[in-house]
Design a protein around this motif. Structure first.
Motif, PDB file in Angstrom:
ATOM      1  N   LEU A  92       0.687  -1.191  -0.249  1.00 52.66           N
ATOM      2  CA  LEU A  92       0.239  -0.186  -0.227  1.00 52.66           C
ATOM      3  C   LEU A  92       1.234   1.235   0.065  1.00 52.66           C
ATOM      4  CD1 LEU A  92      -2.826  -1.169   2.434  1.00 52.66           C
ATOM      5  CD2 LEU A  92      -2.795  -1.164   0.264  1.00 52.66           C
ATOM      6  N   PRO A  93       0.303   2.251  -0.284  1.00 45.39           N
ATOM      7  CA  PRO A  93       1.524   4.023  -0.815  1.00 45.39           C
ATOM      8  C   PRO A  93       1.131   4.698   0.826  1.00 45.39           C
ATOM      9  CG  PRO A  93      -0.765   4.059  -2.009  1.00 45.39           C
ATOM     10  CD  PRO A  93      -1.303   1.958  -0.981  1.00 45.39           C
ATOM     11  N   TYR A  94       2.047   5.384   0.739  1.00 48.78           N
ATOM     12  CA  TYR A  94       2.142   5.676   2.065  1.00 48.78           C
ATOM     13  C   TYR A  94       3.042   6.764   2.009  1.00 48.78           C
ATOM     14  CZ  TYR A  94       0.745   1.874   5.477  1.00 48.78           C
ATOM     15  OH  TYR A  94       0.088   1.198   5.930  1.00 48.78           O
ATOM     16  N   ASP A  95       2.818   8.428   2.330  1.00 50.76           N
ATOM     17  CA  ASP A  95       3.947   9.038   2.100  1.00 50.76           C
ATOM     18  C   ASP A  95       4.925   8.833   3.166  1.00 50.76           C
ATOM     19  OD1 ASP A  95       4.987  11.514   2.255  1.00 50.76           O
ATOM     20  OD2 ASP A  95       3.266  13.037   1.657  1.00 50.76           O
ATOM     21  N   VAL A  96       5.897   8.803   3.034  1.00 47.54           N
ATOM     22  CA  VAL A  96       6.907   8.681   3.685  1.00 47.54           C
ATOM     23  C   VAL A  96       7.750   9.977   3.798  1.00 47.54           C
ATOM     24  CG1 VAL A  96       6.805   6.044   3.157  1.00 47.54           C
ATOM     25  CG2 VAL A  96       8.982   8.583   1.977  1.00 47.54           C
ATOM     26  N   SER A  97       7.007  11.556   4.217  1.00 48.96           N
ATOM     27  CA  SER A  97       7.924  12.343   4.009  1.00 48.96           C
ATOM     28  C   SER A  97       7.791  12.924   5.841  1.00 48.96           C
ATOM     29  CB  SER A  97       7.237  13.995   3.127  1.00 48.96           C
ATOM     30  OG  SER A  97       5.469  13.792   3.425  1.00 48.96           O
ATOM     31  N   GLY A  98       6.120  12.376   6.520  1.00 44.67           N
ATOM     32  CA  GLY A  98       6.155  12.716   7.868  1.00 44.67           C
ATOM     33  C   GLY A  98       5.217  11.118   8.200  1.00 44.67           C
ATOM     34  N   HIS A  99       5.533  10.973   9.675  1.00 44.24           N
ATOM     35  CA  HIS A  99       4.251  11.003  10.352  1.00 44.24           C
ATOM     36  C   HIS A  99       2.938  11.043   9.623  1.00 44.24           C
ATOM     37  CE1 HIS A  99       7.798   9.753  12.194  1.00 44.24           C
ATOM     38  NE2 HIS A  99       7.347   8.958  12.085  1.00 44.24           N
ATOM     39  N   PHE A 100       2.375  12.263  10.011  1.00 49.45           N
ATOM     40  CA  PHE A 100       0.994  12.565   9.611  1.00 49.45           C
ATOM     41  C   PHE A 100       1.008  13.265   8.192  1.00 49.45           C
ATOM     42  CE2 PHE A 100      -2.261  15.840  11.370  1.00 49.45           C
ATOM     43  CZ  PHE A 100      -3.522  15.085  11.732  1.00 49.45           C
ATOM     44  N   ILE A 101       0.263  14.126   7.705  1.00 55.58           N
ATOM     45  CA  ILE A 101      -0.098  15.692   7.012  1.00 55.58           C
ATOM     46  C   ILE A 101      -0.943  15.931   7.240  1.00 55.58           C
ATOM     47  CG2 ILE A 101       1.637  14.207   5.468  1.00 55.58           C
ATOM     48  CD1 ILE A 101      -0.776  12.873   3.979  1.00 55.58           C
ATOM     49  N   TRP A 102      -1.498  17.231   6.910  1.00 51.90           N
ATOM     50  CA  TRP A 102      -2.860  17.747   6.380  1.00 51.90           C
ATOM     51  C   TRP A 102      -2.755  18.468   5.484  1.00 51.90           C
ATOM     52  CZ3 TRP A 102       0.712  19.660  10.201  1.00 51.90           C
ATOM     53  CH2 TRP A 102       1.239  21.647  10.066  1.00 51.90           C
ATOM     54  N   ILE A 103      -4.102  18.625   5.188  1.00 54.22           N
ATOM     55  CA  ILE A 103      -4.726  19.370   3.970  1.00 54.22           C
ATOM     56  C   ILE A 103      -5.788  20.393   4.740  1.00 54.22           C
ATOM     57  CG2 ILE A 103      -6.247  19.521   2.505  1.00 54.22           C
ATOM     58  CD1 ILE A 103      -6.732  16.846   2.760  1.00 54.22           C
ATOM     59  N   GLY A 104      -4.628  21.473   3.958  1.00 55.69           N
ATOM     60  CA  GLY A 104      -5.280  22.879   4.438  1.00 55.69           C
ATOM     61  C   GLY A 104      -6.646  23.232   4.294  1.00 55.69           C
ATOM     62  N   GLU A 105      -7.747  24.899   5.488  1.00 58.45           N
ATOM     63  CA  GLU A 105      -8.504  25.053   4.676  1.00 58.45           C
ATOM     64  C   GLU A 105      -8.528  25.740   3.662  1.00 58.45           C
ATOM     65  OE1 GLU A 105     -11.741  27.012   5.854  1.00 58.45           O
ATOM     66  OE2 GLU A 105     -11.504  25.461   6.255  1.00 58.45           O
ATOM     67  N   ARG A 106      -7.325  25.716   2.606  1.00 62.21           N
ATOM     68  CA  ARG A 106      -7.383  27.043   1.486  1.00 62.21           C
ATOM     69  C   ARG A 106      -7.156  25.278   0.257  1.00 62.21           C
ATOM     70  NH1 ARG A 106      -3.025  31.729   2.283  1.00 62.21           N
ATOM     71  NH2 ARG A 106      -5.286  33.012   4.012  1.00 62.21           N
ATOM     72  N   THR A 107      -6.809  24.132   0.429  1.00 60.56           N
ATOM     73  CA  THR A 107      -6.428  22.860  -0.523  1.00 60.56           C
ATOM     74  C   THR A 107      -7.487  22.067  -0.341  1.00 60.56           C
ATOM     75  OG1 THR A 107      -5.127  22.289   1.562  1.00 60.56           O
ATOM     76  CG2 THR A 107      -4.433  24.413  -0.465  1.00 60.56           C
ATOM     77  N   ARG A 108      -8.895  22.109   0.810  1.00 64.45           N
ATOM     78  CA  ARG A 108      -9.423  21.284   1.082  1.00 64.45           C
ATOM     79  C   ARG A 108     -10.290  21.639  -0.434  1.00 64.45           C
ATOM     80  NH1 ARG A 108     -13.899  22.186   3.755  1.00 64.45           N
ATOM     81  NH2 ARG A 108     -13.933  24.033   4.801  1.00 64.45           N
ATOM     82  N   GLN A 109     -10.676  21.469  -1.492  1.00 63.92           N
ATOM     83  CA  GLN A 109     -11.390  21.195  -2.459  1.00 63.92           C
ATOM     84  C   GLN A 109     -11.584  19.899  -2.680  1.00 63.92           C
ATOM     85  OE1 GLN A 109      -8.906  23.560  -3.048  1.00 63.92           O
ATOM     86  NE2 GLN A 109      -8.668  25.359  -2.635  1.00 63.92           N
ATOM     87  N   LEU A 110     -12.630  18.927  -2.500  1.00 67.17           N
ATOM     88  CA  LEU A 110     -13.046  18.023  -3.006  1.00 67.17           C
ATOM     89  C   LEU A 110     -12.788  17.438  -4.132  1.00 67.17           C
ATOM     90  CD1 LEU A 110     -15.019  16.006  -0.891  1.00 67.17           C
ATOM     91  CD2 LEU A 110     -17.186  16.521  -2.459  1.00 67.17           C
ATOM     92  N   ASN A 111     -12.681  17.608  -5.172  1.00 68.17           N
ATOM     93  CA  ASN A 111     -12.043  17.689  -6.167  1.00 68.17           C
ATOM     94  C   ASN A 111     -10.680  18.135  -6.315  1.00 68.17           C
ATOM     95  OD1 ASN A 111     -14.768  15.936  -6.582  1.00 68.17           O
ATOM     96  ND2 ASN A 111     -15.364  17.731  -7.426  1.00 68.17           N
ATOM     97  N   GLY A 112      -9.626  18.738  -6.021  1.00 65.35           N
ATOM     98  CA  GLY A 112      -8.857  18.663  -5.660  1.00 65.35           C
ATOM     99  C   GLY A 112      -7.675  18.104  -6.024  1.00 65.35           C
ATOM    100  N   ALA A 113      -6.498  17.857  -5.979  1.00 63.45           N
ATOM    101  CA  ALA A 113      -4.918  17.025  -6.043  1.00 63.45           C
ATOM    102  C   ALA A 113      -4.903  16.990  -4.496  1.00 63.45           C
ATOM    103  CB  ALA A 113      -4.569  17.930  -6.818  1.00 63.45           C
ATOM    104  N   HIS A 114      -5.457  17.586  -3.930  1.00 60.56           N
ATOM    105  CA  HIS A 114      -4.451  17.672  -2.329  1.00 60.56           C
ATOM    106  C   HIS A 114      -6.210  16.420  -1.299  1.00 60.56           C
ATOM    107  CE1 HIS A 114      -2.681  21.799  -2.860  1.00 60.56           C
ATOM    108  NE2 HIS A 114      -2.519  20.587  -2.423  1.00 60.56           N
ATOM    109  N   VAL A 115      -6.967  16.857  -1.761  1.00 63.00           N
ATOM    110  CA  VAL A 115      -7.514  15.787  -1.258  1.00 63.00           C
ATOM    111  C   VAL A 115      -7.838  14.559  -2.214  1.00 63.00           C
ATOM    112  CG1 VAL A 115      -9.824  15.118  -1.363  1.00 63.00           C
ATOM    113  CG2 VAL A 115      -9.684  17.492  -0.350  1.00 63.00           C
ATOM    114  N   ASP A 116      -7.314  14.697  -3.361  1.00 55.93           N
ATOM    115  CA  ASP A 116      -6.858  12.995  -4.020  1.00 55.93           C
ATOM    116  C   ASP A 116      -5.993  12.754  -3.536  1.00 55.93           C
ATOM    117  OD1 ASP A 116      -7.718  12.015  -6.514  1.00 55.93           O
ATOM    118  OD2 ASP A 116      -5.535  11.773  -6.532  1.00 55.93           O
ATOM    119  N   PHE A 117      -4.934  13.116  -3.362  1.00 54.06           N
ATOM    120  CA  PHE A 117      -3.146  13.032  -3.218  1.00 54.06           C
ATOM    121  C   PHE A 117      -3.787  11.724  -1.685  1.00 54.06           C
ATOM    122  CE2 PHE A 117      -0.510  12.971  -0.465  1.00 54.06           C
ATOM    123  CZ  PHE A 117       1.113  12.589  -1.061  1.00 54.06           C
TER     124      PHE A 117
END
Length: 451
Positions: free
Chosen positions: A258-283
């Motif tokens: 399974l894929p993991y983002d190994v840049s950090g244990h916990f990552i968050w999506i900001g208020e300005r990038t949480r568009q449901l059909n945007g690249a950040h939520v998809d990622f």
């Protein structure tokens, strides 16, 4: 862990728009970016999938009311501030806060640093104007330099490789401090050395440390000496903002495929990038890390439920953390409907209060600042809402430093507007200093004990 570029290339939808991205020279597919991405893909992971899973299990415990989340660190890390002293002081501050919270609440405290990756910041405007000169805005050391020159402000993809290297060095120190005896609970007195002690809360901390010391001595005399006293689990977190960096540091876990983002244990999506059909939520929907989502005062129950459906369709415990940033004057009106709606849906989420970002203003003498009383009042409102609804106030998310800066007004050491001029050192947003952070932990501990 192993990975193949082809597997990962197919994983993410490249057609989706990523908000808040720099205007990279040549664009995201330019030669400079391609080289930086290739370099990053060839590097070892900064964290491991198993560590991410361990954190997810702890978040599930906190969501169930059996633990408390403490997340703290810089607004925006800088390359020059990644020194041993600075990193140690931030860790010491978080360890002290955690000791206070755990001692008074009798709950395990999950310790998470906003560090080893928090090098990029979203901005309201792409450009900054000073006088008759307009240049790209400073978006954090991951992108450009804070110096106001054309050369310094030009986004540079090579900086992403430097983010990796600086994060690796930071994590190396974090692991040395937290696993090598520095974080031993028997050192609880030592964590206060070298800090300017506020008379009220410094003294209160020393009293608590003495009580902890006596309890540990008693246990040791009875033949009890658990390993848990000698080291702590400390996790790294950052906003997953620069999409090319996060994608380049995604790996396929050799245990689970399974894929993991190994840049950090916990990552968050900001208020300005949480568009449901945007690249950040998809990622975020494609990687298996625990995910945080910032929710502001205009967030609706429908927003929250749609994000849960996209990011955690199987309702996996520990997967989703909602970090609310409402503002002290708004939280008591805006938060109840969100918590009630999500709770009624049966979704497993951890609720965390970010009392910093909704309380920023400009002082009369021109400094971006926050008032300690506003920070405290938002936390108080967060606890009040959860108490009324019978839900668990699961944690706090604080911008802080272990240094004796003067960036936020008030607190026991009474930082004034005039004081802001003396040690205002942040690269972006104002942070609580060591004394204010310790004071906050005592006040939150009282709320946690009385919840």
């Amino acid at each position: 862990m192993n990975s193949t570029s082809s597997q990962l290339d197919k994983l993410f939808d490249a057609s989706l728009v990523a908000a808040q991205q720099p205007n990279w020279p040549g664009g995201p597919d330019g030669e400079q970016m391609k080289k930086a991405v290739a370099d990053l893909r060839a590097l070892p992971p900064l964290v491991f999938a198993g560590e991410c899973d361990d954190l997810k299990a702890k978040i599930a415990e906190a969501a169930a009311g059996r633990a408390f989340w403490l997340q703290g660190g810089d607004c925006a890390e800088t390359f020059t501030a990644a020194t041993a002293d600075s990193i140690r002081n931030r860790i010491k501050t978080i360890l002290q806060m955690a000791a206070v919270l755990q001692y008074y609440s009798s709950l395990p405290v999950i310790k998470v640093g906003r560090m080893a990756g928090q090098f990029a910041k979203p901005r309201s405007n792409d450009l900054e104007t000073r006088g008759d000169v307009t240049l790209p805005a400073y978006r954090g050391d991951a992108v450009n330099d804070i110096e106001f020159t054309a050369e310094a402000r030009t986004p540079d993809p090579n900086r992403l490789v430097r983010v990796y290297n600086t994060s690796a060095a930071t994590l190396n120190l974090v692991r040395a401090f937290t696993r090598g005896g520095f974080a031993d609970l028997r050192q609880v007195h030592e964590w206060n050395k070298g800090f300017i002690r506020d008379s009220q809360f410094g003294e209160k901390y020393e009293q608590m440390a003495a009580e902890i010391g006596r309890a540990l001595s008693f246990m040791q005399s009875a033949g009890v000496d658990p390993e848990q006293f000698k080291a702590v689990d400390f996790y790294a977190s950052h906003e997953a903002l620069i999409i090319e960096y996060e994608k380049a540091l995604t790996r396929i876990d050799s245990r689970t495929q399974l894929p993991y983002d190994v840049s950090g244990h916990f990552i968050w999506i900001g208020e300005r990038t949480r568009q449901l059909n945007g690249a950040h939520v998809d990622f975020a929907s494609k990687v298996r890390n625990p995910i945080g989502i910032k929710l502001g005062p205009k967030s609706t129950v429908d927003d929250a439920l749609a994000l849960i459906a996209k990011l955690n369709p199987d309702n996996e415990p520990g997967r989703i953390t909602f970090i609310t940033r409402m503002g002290a004057g708004t939280i008591r009106q805006a938060l109840p409907a969100l918590v009630e709606g999500v709770t009624k849906s049966g979704a497993n989420v951890l609720w965390v209060c970010d009392p910093m970002h909704g309380n920023t203003f400009e002082s009369k003498n021109g400094y971006k600042t926050r008032n300690f009383e506003d920070v405290l009042d938002e936390v108080r409102g967060f606890f009040e809402v959860h108490k009324k609804l019978g839900t668990h106030p699961g944690g706090i998310h604080i911008e802080l430093t272990g240094d004796d800066v003067t960036e936020c007004l008030g607190g026991g050491n009474q930082v004034s507007e005039k004081d802001l001029e003396s040690r205002y050192e942040t690269a972006c947003d104002p942070r609580l200093n060591h004394s204010q952070s310790l004071e906050l932990s005592f006040l939150v501990a009282e709320m946690l004990r009385d919840r």
